[in-house]
Design a protein around this motif. Structure first.
Motif, short mmCIF file in Angstrom:
data_model
loop_
_atom_site.label_atom_id
_atom_site.label_comp_id
_atom_site.label_asym_id
_atom_site.label_seq_id
_atom_site.Cartn_x
_atom_site.Cartn_y
_atom_site.Cartn_z
N TRP A 194 37.40 19.21 24.57
CA TRP A 194 36.49 19.55 23.46
C TRP A 194 35.05 19.16 23.78
O TRP A 194 34.13 19.96 23.60
N ALA A 195 34.84 17.93 24.25
CA ALA A 195 33.48 17.46 24.54
C ALA A 195 32.84 18.27 25.65
O ALA A 195 31.63 18.56 25.61
N ARG A 197 33.38 21.43 26.39
CA ARG A 197 32.97 22.72 25.85
C ARG A 197 31.78 22.60 24.91
O ARG A 197 30.89 23.44 24.90
N ARG A 198 31.78 21.54 24.12
CA ARG A 198 30.73 21.37 23.10
C ARG A 198 29.40 20.96 23.71
O ARG A 198 28.34 21.45 23.31
N PHE A 199 29.42 20.06 24.69
CA PHE A 199 28.18 19.49 25.21
C PHE A 199 27.89 19.88 26.66
O PHE A 199 26.91 19.41 27.24
#
Length: 312
Positions: A194-195, A197-199
């Protein structure tokens, strides 16, 4: 009264004819395949080539196994090198005993060798592998279930782990710390995915996040275990290791974000074509410049007579 519990297998070995299939080894092998499979998908998504992750894993996995075993043997030397123990047991890896700290440290050395041979930056490769390594640990922890080892304190919770009587263990129901760590590692893998992809994490920060998140969970899980371990200032050695590695991972994450923000645009550079005949052949006849035609020499042309015929 116990309403429920998690049973332990009566044996950690299944015999397929003359071939023994050990549960611990099976879980480790399964974890390696998961890590390579997911790492390959993430590497391709980052712009890398298929198969590169597996090629480098050929170096990283053996180094990691040796490192994991060395860490275990050195930190638990009393199991092998004191009176009444057989030092040959130190080589019986199938009976359990791999330290994740040594596996990651020496595995990184093997990965560095593989990456250097391919001209690939190690941090980018580590970022691609990070969630896969966490899932590999989640699978590998079930090997401890097969061996009935590394459980926690006694408990009567419905999910307590049943342990049978045997060498160095007393029958009863205990906290299934192998299960706690397995579930924690799955959560770490999802967090990193998740991190990332997000950041758009890059330059080793996804791997640093994995290390920090794993250490945070390993600290409290290690504190619950009751197996023999060395203690420093009242804390188990692996708790101190988790604290130190956690701090190093966080420091690297912060400094990397300041010094090298963003993500690598190219993770696997194309290799230049060799000079020589191949390059010439690639140009083809259509690229060759035509030789200029020689100008006609008037003296070489046959003279024409008054009738217009040429004298031969």
């Amino acid at each position: 009264m116990e309403l429920a519990f998690i049973p332990s297998p009566s044996t950690g070995v299944i015999h397929l004819g003359p071939i023994p299939l050990r549960g611990y080894a099976f879980c480790i092998i399964l974890g390696v395949f998961i890590a390579v499979w997911l790492g390959n998908k993430r590497w391709i998504a980052r712009g890398g080539k298929p198969g590169t992750v597996a090629d480098i894993a050929v170096w990283a996995v053996p180094f990691g196994l040796v490192g994991g075993r060395l860490y275990h043997v050195v930190t638990d030397y009393q199991l092998y090198f004191v009176e009444g123990r057989n030092w040959v047991d130190a080589f019986k890896i199938w009976e359990g005993g791999l330290g994740i700290w040594g596996a990651i440290a020496l595995g990184a050395v093997g990965a560095w060798i593989g990456c250097r041979r391919r001209g690939i930056p190690l941090p980018a490769w580590a970022d691609a592998l990070a969630p896969g390594i966490a899932l590999a640990q989640a699978a590998g922890r079930w090997g401890n279930w097969f061996n009935q080892e590394l459980y926690g304190r006694e408990t009567d919770l419905p999910w307590a782990l049943e342990i049978s009587d045997g060498p160095n263990r007393i029958a009863g129901t205990y906290h299934p710390t192998f299960l706690y760590e397995s579930l924690w590692c799955i959560g770490v893998a999802l967090l990193v995915i998740w991190a990332d992809r997000r950041f758009k994490l890059g330059h080793g920060r996804a791997f640093a996040l994995y290390v920090a998140a794993y250490c945070a969970g390993r600290g409290w899980i290690e504190y619950m275990r009751v197996d023999d371990a060395h203690h420093i200032l009242g804390l188990r050695l692996n708790v101190w290791t988790a604290i130190v590695v956690f701090v190093l991972a966080v420091v690297y994450f912060v400094l990397s974000a300041k010094l090298r923000p963003g993500r690598e645009t190219v993770v696997e550079p194309e290799r230049s074509l060799p000079e020589g005949p191949a390059k010439t052949a690639e140009a083809g006849p259509t690229d060759a410049k035509a030789e200029p035609e020689a100008e006609a020499d008037p003296a070489s042309e046959p003279a024409e007579d008054a009738a217009g015929s040429k004298k031969l």
